[in-house]
Design a protein around this motif. Structure first.
Motif, short mmCIF file in Angstrom:
data_model
loop_
_atom_site.label_atom_id
_atom_site.label_comp_id
_atom_site.label_asym_id
_atom_site.label_seq_id
_atom_site.Cartn_x
_atom_site.Cartn_y
_atom_site.Cartn_z
N ILE A 52 -11.73 -7.15 -2.03
CA ILE A 52 -10.43 -7.65 -1.61
C ILE A 52 -10.40 -7.62 -0.08
CG2 ILE A 52 -7.92 -7.35 -1.74
CD1 ILE A 52 -9.30 -7.78 -4.50
N THR A 53 -10.04 -8.74 0.54
CA THR A 53 -9.87 -8.81 1.98
C THR A 53 -8.45 -9.26 2.30
OG1 THR A 53 -12.20 -9.36 2.33
CG2 THR A 53 -10.69 -9.90 4.12
N ILE A 54 -7.79 -8.50 3.16
CA ILE A 54 -6.45 -8.85 3.64
C ILE A 54 -6.61 -9.05 5.14
CG2 ILE A 54 -4.06 -8.10 3.85
CD1 ILE A 54 -4.70 -6.27 1.34
N ILE B 127 -10.95 -11.67 -3.86
CA ILE B 127 -9.85 -12.47 -3.32
C ILE B 127 -9.66 -12.17 -1.83
CG2 ILE B 127 -8.64 -12.68 -5.51
CD1 ILE B 127 -6.58 -10.69 -4.40
N THR B 128 -9.14 -13.15 -1.13
CA THR B 128 -8.75 -13.01 0.27
C THR B 128 -7.30 -13.42 0.40
OG1 THR B 128 -10.98 -13.48 1.07
CG2 THR B 128 -9.18 -13.82 2.63
N ILE B 129 -6.51 -12.55 1.05
CA ILE B 129 -5.13 -12.84 1.38
C ILE B 129 -5.11 -13.00 2.88
CG2 ILE B 129 -2.75 -12.00 1.34
CD1 ILE B 129 -3.65 -10.26 -1.10
N LEU C 237 -12.31 -2.72 -0.23
CA LEU C 237 -11.04 -3.23 0.29
C LEU C 237 -11.13 -3.25 1.81
CD1 LEU C 237 -8.04 -4.06 0.20
CD2 LEU C 237 -7.47 -1.61 0.03
N THR C 238 -10.93 -4.42 2.40
CA THR C 238 -10.93 -4.57 3.86
C THR C 238 -9.56 -5.09 4.29
OG1 THR C 238 -13.30 -5.06 3.91
CG2 THR C 238 -12.00 -5.73 5.83
N VAL C 239 -8.94 -4.37 5.22
CA VAL C 239 -7.69 -4.80 5.84
C VAL C 239 -8.02 -4.98 7.32
CG1 VAL C 239 -5.29 -4.22 6.33
CG2 VAL C 239 -6.35 -3.47 4.17
N GLN C 240 -7.89 -6.21 7.81
CA GLN C 240 -8.30 -6.47 9.19
C GLN C 240 -7.32 -7.39 9.91
OE1 GLN C 240 -12.22 -8.06 8.56
NE2 GLN C 240 -11.47 -10.11 8.10
N THR D 260 15.27 2.34 -1.21
CA THR D 260 16.09 1.73 -2.26
C THR D 260 15.29 1.64 -3.55
OG1 THR D 260 17.22 0.41 -0.58
CG2 THR D 260 17.42 -0.33 -2.86
N GLU D 261 15.93 2.03 -4.66
CA GLU D 261 15.28 1.92 -5.98
C GLU D 261 15.41 0.49 -6.48
OE1 GLU D 261 13.64 4.24 -7.71
OE2 GLU D 261 14.03 5.93 -6.40
N PRO D 262 14.46 -0.08 -7.15
CA PRO D 262 13.11 0.47 -7.28
C PRO D 262 12.34 0.31 -5.96
CG PRO D 262 13.17 -1.71 -8.24
CD PRO D 262 14.58 -1.39 -7.79
N HIS D 263 11.46 1.28 -5.70
CA HIS D 263 10.61 1.19 -4.51
C HIS D 263 9.69 -0.02 -4.66
CE1 HIS D 263 11.01 5.83 -4.38
NE2 HIS D 263 12.05 5.25 -3.83
N ILE D 264 9.46 -0.71 -3.56
CA ILE D 264 8.56 -1.87 -3.65
C ILE D 264 7.39 -1.72 -2.68
CG2 ILE D 264 10.33 -3.46 -4.50
CD1 ILE D 264 10.42 -4.66 -1.65
N ASN D 265 6.26 -2.22 -3.12
CA ASN D 265 5.05 -2.30 -2.31
C ASN D 265 4.77 -3.77 -2.08
OD1 ASN D 265 4.94 0.48 -2.77
ND2 ASN D 265 3.50 0.27 -4.46
N ALA D 266 4.21 -4.08 -0.93
CA ALA D 266 3.87 -5.48 -0.65
C ALA D 266 2.71 -5.94 -1.52
CB ALA D 266 3.55 -5.67 0.82
N ILE D 267 1.64 -5.13 -1.58
CA ILE D 267 0.46 -5.46 -2.38
C ILE D 267 0.12 -4.25 -3.23
CG2 ILE D 267 -2.00 -6.02 -2.32
CD1 ILE D 267 -1.44 -7.56 0.29
N GLN D 268 0.08 -4.43 -4.55
CA GLN D 268 -0.24 -3.38 -5.50
C GLN D 268 -1.54 -3.74 -6.20
OE1 GLN D 268 1.40 -0.40 -6.10
NE2 GLN D 268 -0.34 0.08 -7.42
N LEU D 269 -2.56 -2.89 -6.06
CA LEU D 269 -3.87 -3.13 -6.67
C LEU D 269 -4.08 -2.14 -7.80
CD1 LEU D 269 -5.82 -3.41 -3.29
CD2 LEU D 269 -5.10 -5.31 -4.76
#
Length: 185
Positions: free
Chosen positions: A38-40, A7-9, A60-63, A22-31
């Motif tokens: 995966i490309t972001i 996938i590409t985001i 995983l590529t974050v660019q 703040t609970e619950p802790h949140i992540n933007a992207i959870q793999l």
């Protein structure tokens, strides 16, 4: 949870709206479930994510992304071939006993992370007046955990913060990295 591959985001804006601890802790992207390929690309993440991109993945590529005003940036706990390219990451510590990092790679499990390349971009750690309890946590630009192996490379970065390597594998940091604050000249 099901495994997602290939996938590409691209071109997305993520905003945690100041949540931080703040609970619950949140992540933007959870793999989870060891995703692969995966490309972001060209995304922005801001305002209080606990961890911005977190989980397990191969390739995983974050660019070309921006991560700012979050507790932590990218955490690949397990997988192969993490590439972070031309990405600016600015994080803010939120406690003495939890990690804050721009990039954290692998876990304490043997061979949990293989091959890391970070190149281009600016990594800034705001310690927020806190001193990390290093028996539990670090406030560092890059944290390489003991399970990391393979090629570990950092090049063309401007790093305002520390680099911690808990692995027996050496991190190759080339001469094109700039360390510390920019001069005011």
């Amino acid at each position: 949870m099901r495994k997602i591959d290939n996938i590409t985001i691209e071109g997305c804006e993520f905003d945690a709206k100041g949540r931080f601890m703040t609970e619950p802790h949140i992540n933007a992207i959870q793999l989870d479930n060891k995703c692969s390929n995966i490309t972001i690309d060209n995304c922005s993440f801001r305002n209080g994510y606990y961890v911005t991109i977190n989980g397990y993945a191969d390739n995983l590529t974050v660019q070309n992304c921006t991560i700012e005003n979050c507790k932590s940036g990218i955490n690949l706990q397990g997988g192969e071939n993490l590439r972070v390219i031309n990405t600016d990451i600015s994080v803010i510590a939120q406690g003495a006993d939890n990690d804050t990092y721009c990039v954290r790679f692998a876990s304490s499990s043997d061979s949990s992370g293989n091959n890391l390349t970070v190149s281009g971009g600016k990594y800034i750690v705001d310690k927020n007046g806190l001193v990390a309890d290093e028996t539990k946590a670090f406030h560092s630009a890059i944290i390489i955990r003991s399970g990391a192996s393979g090629d570990l490379k950092a090049s063309g970065l401007h790093i305002i913060g520390e680099v911690v390597n808990l692995s027996e594998t050496l991190l190759y940091a080339d001469i094109n990295n700039k360390w510390g604050n920019e001069s005011k000249d």
